[in-house]
Design a protein around this motif. Structure first.
Motif, short mmCIF file in Angstrom:
data_model
loop_
_atom_site.label_atom_id
_atom_site.label_comp_id
_atom_site.label_asym_id
_atom_site.label_seq_id
_atom_site.Cartn_x
_atom_site.Cartn_y
_atom_site.Cartn_z
N GLY A 1 0.81 -1.20 0.00
CA GLY A 1 0.00 0.00 0.00
C GLY A 1 0.84 1.25 0.00
O GLY A 1 2.07 1.20 -0.13
N LYS A 2 0.16 2.37 0.16
CA LYS A 2 0.83 3.68 0.14
C LYS A 2 0.29 4.54 1.26
O LYS A 2 -0.91 4.55 1.53
CB LYS A 2 0.58 4.37 -1.21
N ILE A 3 1.19 5.27 1.90
CA ILE A 3 0.80 6.31 2.83
C ILE A 3 1.39 7.61 2.31
O ILE A 3 2.57 7.66 1.94
CB ILE A 3 1.26 6.02 4.28
N VAL A 4 0.54 8.62 2.20
CA VAL A 4 0.96 9.83 1.49
C VAL A 4 0.37 11.08 2.12
O VAL A 4 -0.74 11.05 2.66
CB VAL A 4 0.55 9.74 0.00
N CYS A 5 1.13 12.15 2.07
CA CYS A 5 0.66 13.47 2.45
C CYS A 5 0.36 14.24 1.17
O CYS A 5 1.23 14.34 0.30
CB CYS A 5 1.73 14.22 3.25
N VAL A 6 -0.87 14.73 1.04
CA VAL A 6 -1.24 15.54 -0.12
C VAL A 6 -1.28 17.00 0.33
O VAL A 6 -2.08 17.37 1.17
CB VAL A 6 -2.61 15.12 -0.69
N VAL A 7 -0.39 17.80 -0.25
CA VAL A 7 -0.27 19.22 0.11
C VAL A 7 -0.35 20.05 -1.17
O VAL A 7 0.66 20.25 -1.86
CB VAL A 7 1.05 19.51 0.84
N PRO A 8 -1.56 20.50 -1.57
CA PRO A 8 -1.72 21.26 -2.82
C PRO A 8 -0.79 22.46 -2.93
O PRO A 8 -0.34 22.80 -4.03
CB PRO A 8 -3.19 21.68 -2.79
N GLN A 9 -0.49 23.11 -1.81
CA GLN A 9 0.36 24.30 -1.83
C GLN A 9 1.81 24.00 -2.21
O GLN A 9 2.59 24.92 -2.46
CB GLN A 9 0.32 24.99 -0.46
N GLY B 1 10.25 -4.00 -0.03
CA GLY B 1 10.80 -2.77 -0.58
C GLY B 1 9.98 -1.57 -0.18
O GLY B 1 8.77 -1.67 0.06
N ILE B 2 10.66 -0.43 -0.07
CA ILE B 2 10.02 0.86 0.18
C ILE B 2 10.38 1.77 -0.98
O ILE B 2 11.54 1.82 -1.41
CB ILE B 2 10.47 1.47 1.52
N PHE B 3 9.39 2.49 -1.50
CA PHE B 3 9.57 3.26 -2.72
C PHE B 3 9.08 4.69 -2.52
O PHE B 3 8.06 4.90 -1.87
CB PHE B 3 8.79 2.62 -3.87
N ASP B 4 9.77 5.63 -3.10
CA ASP B 4 9.31 7.02 -3.05
C ASP B 4 7.95 7.11 -3.73
O ASP B 4 7.80 6.77 -4.91
CB ASP B 4 10.31 7.93 -3.76
N ALA B 5 6.94 7.58 -2.99
CA ALA B 5 5.59 7.60 -3.52
C ALA B 5 5.34 8.74 -4.49
O ALA B 5 4.42 8.67 -5.30
CB ALA B 5 4.58 7.67 -2.37
N THR B 6 6.14 9.80 -4.41
CA THR B 6 5.95 10.93 -5.31
C THR B 6 6.08 10.47 -6.77
O THR B 6 5.22 10.75 -7.61
CB THR B 6 6.97 12.04 -5.02
N GLU B 7 7.18 9.75 -7.05
CA GLU B 7 7.41 9.31 -8.42
C GLU B 7 6.51 8.14 -8.80
O GLU B 7 6.03 8.06 -9.93
CB GLU B 7 8.88 8.94 -8.60
N ILE B 8 6.28 7.21 -7.87
CA ILE B 8 5.38 6.09 -8.15
C ILE B 8 4.00 6.62 -8.52
O ILE B 8 3.39 6.22 -9.52
CB ILE B 8 5.28 5.13 -6.95
N THR B 9 3.49 7.55 -7.71
CA THR B 9 2.17 8.13 -7.96
C THR B 9 2.12 8.85 -9.30
O THR B 9 1.16 8.71 -10.07
CB THR B 9 1.78 9.11 -6.84
#
Length: 322
Positions: free
Chosen positions: A78-86, A111-119
């Motif tokens: 799964g993914k845990i993510v912070c969404v910050v429009p600003q 494995g742990i992956f950077d979610a910014t690029e995966i997303t």
């Protein structure tokens, strides 16, 4: 356990052949989702202040299609993510977080992956997969609303599956449009222009990609021209709306996950006409699995609504472990 930083993920998916493999991988997983061989959890969201419109979210998924792993095992993660429009104003991606894959045997992290690029890559690849099967094959003109990383990648991925002659960029801030125009001109041979009137640009486009965090719709689906295909991917949680989708005889709506979209896609409120459980939403996986026809004629308007689900994240991340 392996860790994949943002640069590693970006470098891995940058080659065109790998982008194509990612598109095909997502098609396979979402066909499996339609067959009941994969599962997405409801999105868990914790709001981080109304004014900032930021949120902490988690999405979990499993899939029996683990062929890209050396062990050919079920995917769990799964993914845990912070969404910050600003973050766009800060020069950062609005999505910050990690994707994690676990062993289906003993639960240890693989494995742990950077979610910014995966997303970023899985979202653009999912839109490309939908565009390849729903847009007219002779589509030549693309309008993109938005100027962030998603807008950039949607231009790149769409150019890979359609022979585009022109890409038009629209943003409420024309300077941002010019900046993305320059960036894309360095990557593509396709003509890239700045759209000053969104209505005119959309009326003369074959494909439209909505890649913003807008909370007020840019327009209604009633304003879409015959034959256009739309990818609406920016509004990923309640309160966000890029387009107001209303019933229309020429319009067919496809979604990444019907259950998740019924819960989260407020853009579809008028389509449901008050009962979110009744309106039949066509899962894109049904088209990928050839259980359902996509576009049925040239005048039909197709819209792919994606709120983003955990299956996209774990399927994309697993490619790096192959």
């Amino acid at each position: 356990m392996k860790y994949f930083a943002a640069e590693q993920v970006r470098d891995f998916f940058n080659p065109p052949l790998v982008k194509t493999e990612l598109i095909n991988t997502l098609k396979t997983h979402f066909a499996d989702l339609h067959r009941g061989e994969a599962v997405n959890s409801p999105r868990l969201v914790l709001e981080l202040g109304q004014k900032a419109a930021a949120a902490l979210g988690a999405m979990l998924a499993t899939s029996s299609t683990g062929a890209m792993l050396a062990t050919n095992q079920t995917l769990i993660g799964g993914k845990i993510v912070c969404v910050v429009p600003q973050n766009t104003e800060r020069g950062l991606n609005p999505h910050q977080g990690v994707v994690i894959l676990f062993s289906p045997i003993d639960g240890t992290p693989l494995g742990i992956f950077d979610a910014t690029e995966i997303t970023a890559y899985r979202t653009a690849a999912m839109s490309a997969a939908a565009t390849a099967i729903l847009s007219r094959e002779d589509s030549e003109t693309l309008t993109i609303v938005g100027t962030g990383y998603q807008a950039f990648l949607h231009a790149i991925f769409t150019s890979q599956i359609r022979q585009l002659k022109e890409i038009r960029i629209f943003a409420r801030n024309p300077e941002n449009s010019k900046s993305l125009q320059k960036k894309l001109a360095e990557e593509l041979t396709t003509k890239v222009t700045v759209a000053t009137d969104l209505g005119t640009s959309v009326a003369n486009s074959d494909i439209l990609c909505l890649c913003t965090s807008a909370r007020t719709p840019y327009f209604s689906s009633q304003q879409l021209p015959p034959g256009i295909h739309v990818n609406a991917i920016g509004a990923c949680r309640p309160g966000m709306r890029e387009i107001e989708v209303v019933p229309r005889s020429e319009l067919r709506v496809f979604v990444d996950d019907p259950e998740r979209c019924r819960e989260e896609a407020q853009e579809l409120d008028l389509l449901f006409a008050g009962d979110r459980s009744l309106h039949p939403l066509t899962a894109i996986g049904a088209v990928f699995s050839e259980n359902c026809v996509g576009r049925s004629n040239r005048q039909q308007i197709t819209l792919f609504k994606s709120v983003g689900v955990g299956l996209q994240d774990i399927a994309t991340a697993a490619m790096l472990l192959a």
